[in-house]
Design an enzyme around this catalytic site. Structure first.
Site, PDB file in Angstrom:
ATOM      1  CG  ASP A 180      51.771  61.820  33.629  1.00  0.00           C
ATOM      2  OD1 ASP A 180      52.274  61.985  34.756  1.00  0.00           O
ATOM      3  OD2 ASP A 180      50.792  61.064  33.434  1.00  0.00           O
ATOM      4  CB  SER A 181      54.188  66.057  36.955  1.00  0.00           C
ATOM      5  OG  SER A 181      55.527  65.650  36.736  1.00  0.00           O
TER       6      SER A 181
ATOM      7  CG  ASP B 241      55.007  59.363  33.844  1.00  0.00           C
ATOM      8  OD1 ASP B 241      55.059  58.183  34.239  1.00  0.00           O
ATOM      9  OD2 ASP B 241      54.882  60.338  34.607  1.00  0.00           O
TER      10      ASP B 241
ATOM     11  CE  LYS C 133      56.269  57.413  36.871  1.00  0.00           C
ATOM     12  NZ  LYS C 133      54.818  57.728  36.929  1.00  0.00           N
TER      13      LYS C 133
ATOM     14  CD  GLU D  43      49.493  57.488  36.640  1.00  0.00           C
ATOM     15  OE1 GLU D  43      48.252  57.437  36.764  1.00  0.00           O
ATOM     16  OE2 GLU D  43      50.130  58.554  36.643  1.00  0.00           O
TER      17      GLU D  43
ATOM     18  CD  GLU E 245      51.749  60.500  43.162  1.00  0.00           C
ATOM     19  OE1 GLU E 245      52.040  59.938  42.086  1.00  0.00           O
ATOM     20  OE2 GLU E 245      51.374  61.685  43.238  1.00  0.00           O
TER      21      GLU E 245
HETATM   22  O1  KIV Z   1      54.527  62.580  36.615  1.00  0.00           O
HETATM   23  C1  KIV Z   1      55.219  62.562  37.653  1.00  0.00           C
HETATM   24  O2  KIV Z   1      55.906  63.531  37.987  1.00  0.00           O
HETATM   25  C2  KIV Z   1      55.186  61.373  38.477  1.00  0.00           C
HETATM   26  C3  KIV Z   1      55.823  61.457  39.829  1.00  0.00           C
HETATM   27  C4  KIV Z   1      54.936  62.171  40.757  1.00  0.00           C
HETATM   28  C5  KIV Z   1      56.221  60.126  40.334  1.00  0.00           C
HETATM   29  O3  KIV Z   1      54.643  60.381  38.096  1.00  0.00           O
END
Ligand code: KIV
Length: 271
Positions: free
Chosen positions: A51-52, A90, A120, A122, A189
């Site tokens: 989600d980056s 994510d 994924k 969090e 992280e």
């Molecule tokens: O969204 C992302 O890129 C991440 C990484 C920093 C692990 O969760």
């Protein structure tokens, strides 16, 4: 294409074998077809549609604004490119916290509409109910502890996490809970290296670090950061493998100059 040949070579099972063999796991983000193809062909084991994307693709300050539809768009583009790596997507903010039914629906949409391999999420004990419901549908889940960017407004800072003993103890408890619930892997992280190594040694599932030291089972970086496309982000954990900002600026500046001067296209570049 036969069903068999459509199966990607890296599976969650293969990742656990890699941990057992002490073979390090290389993970990178990708958000589009062309980049994912290069990342996959270069031998990365796990591709994260992070989600980056909210930051590096859409220009948002935090990861919170990205929607499920946007994540699905990015993930579909990546999956179309990837032959070998495991593709993890994510789940964006607001699609799994607090309501396990919504969490399951969101995870099913990701799996059905993108054909990715896993999702994924969090958090630790706070998201346990959603995690269990997603897992109960047979969807592989990777956990994410330490600095969890979707909770940035709770902490107000991107500083190193779990430096205090009580935070480290909670992180260790959460890591065990995620493993016992059935996560196939865990991202840690921005935490102290000693804590990263301890979690990796206590868990059987692979632990992938970003700013979690060298004692974990693998590493992940955001592709735009490691290729030096972003100049404005320089945390200690980031190793830059290229300066694409400079390379791209040079190439584009030359193109602009050539167009303006009439040098491009030349005789051999026209019909
Ligand atoms: O969204 C992302 O890129 C991440 C990484 C920093 C692990 O969760």
């Amino acid at each position: 294409m036969s069903v068999e040949s459509n199966v990607r070579a890296v599976t969650t099972y293969r990742l656990s074998e890699m941990k057992q063999r002490h073979e390090k796991i290389a993970m990178l983000t990708a958000y589009d077809y062309s980049m994912a193809r290069i990342v996959d062909e270069a031998g990365v084991d796990v591709i994260l549609v992070g989600d980056s994307a909210a930051n590096v693709m859409a220009g948002y300050e935090t990861t919170l604004p990205i929607s499920l539809d946007m994540m699905i768009y990015h993930a579909r583009s990546v999956v179309r490119a990837v032959r070998r790596a495991l593709v993890v997507v994510d789940m964006p903010f607001g699609t799994y916290q607090g309501n396990s039914k919504v969490a399951l629906e969101s995870a099913i949409r990701i799996m059905k509409e993108t054909e990715a391999d896993a999702v994924k999420i969090e958090g630790g004990v706070e998201i346990c109910e959603s995690l269990q419901r997603i897992l109960s549908a047979g969807i592989p889940v990777m956990g994410h502890l330490g600095l969890t960017p979707q909770s940035i407004h709770k902490f107000g800072t991107y500083s190193v996490r779990a430096k205090e003993e009580h935070e480290a103890e909670k992180l260790i408890r959460d890591a065990h809970m995620l493993e016992e619930a059935g996560c196939f892997g865990l991202v840690l992280e921005k935490i102290p290296a000693t804590l990263g190594a301890r979690v990796a040694s206590e868990l059987k599932i692979p632990v992938i670090g970003i700013g979690a030291g060298n004692g974990v089972d693998g590493q992940v970086l955001v592709i735009h950061d490691m290729l030096g496309i972003n100049h404005g982000f320089s945390p200690r954990f980031l190793r830059r493998y290229a300066d694409l900002h400079e390379v791209m600026t040079g190439a584009i500046t030359s193109y602009v100059g050539d167009v303006k001067s009439g040098d491009f296209p030349n005789e051999s570049e026209q019909y």
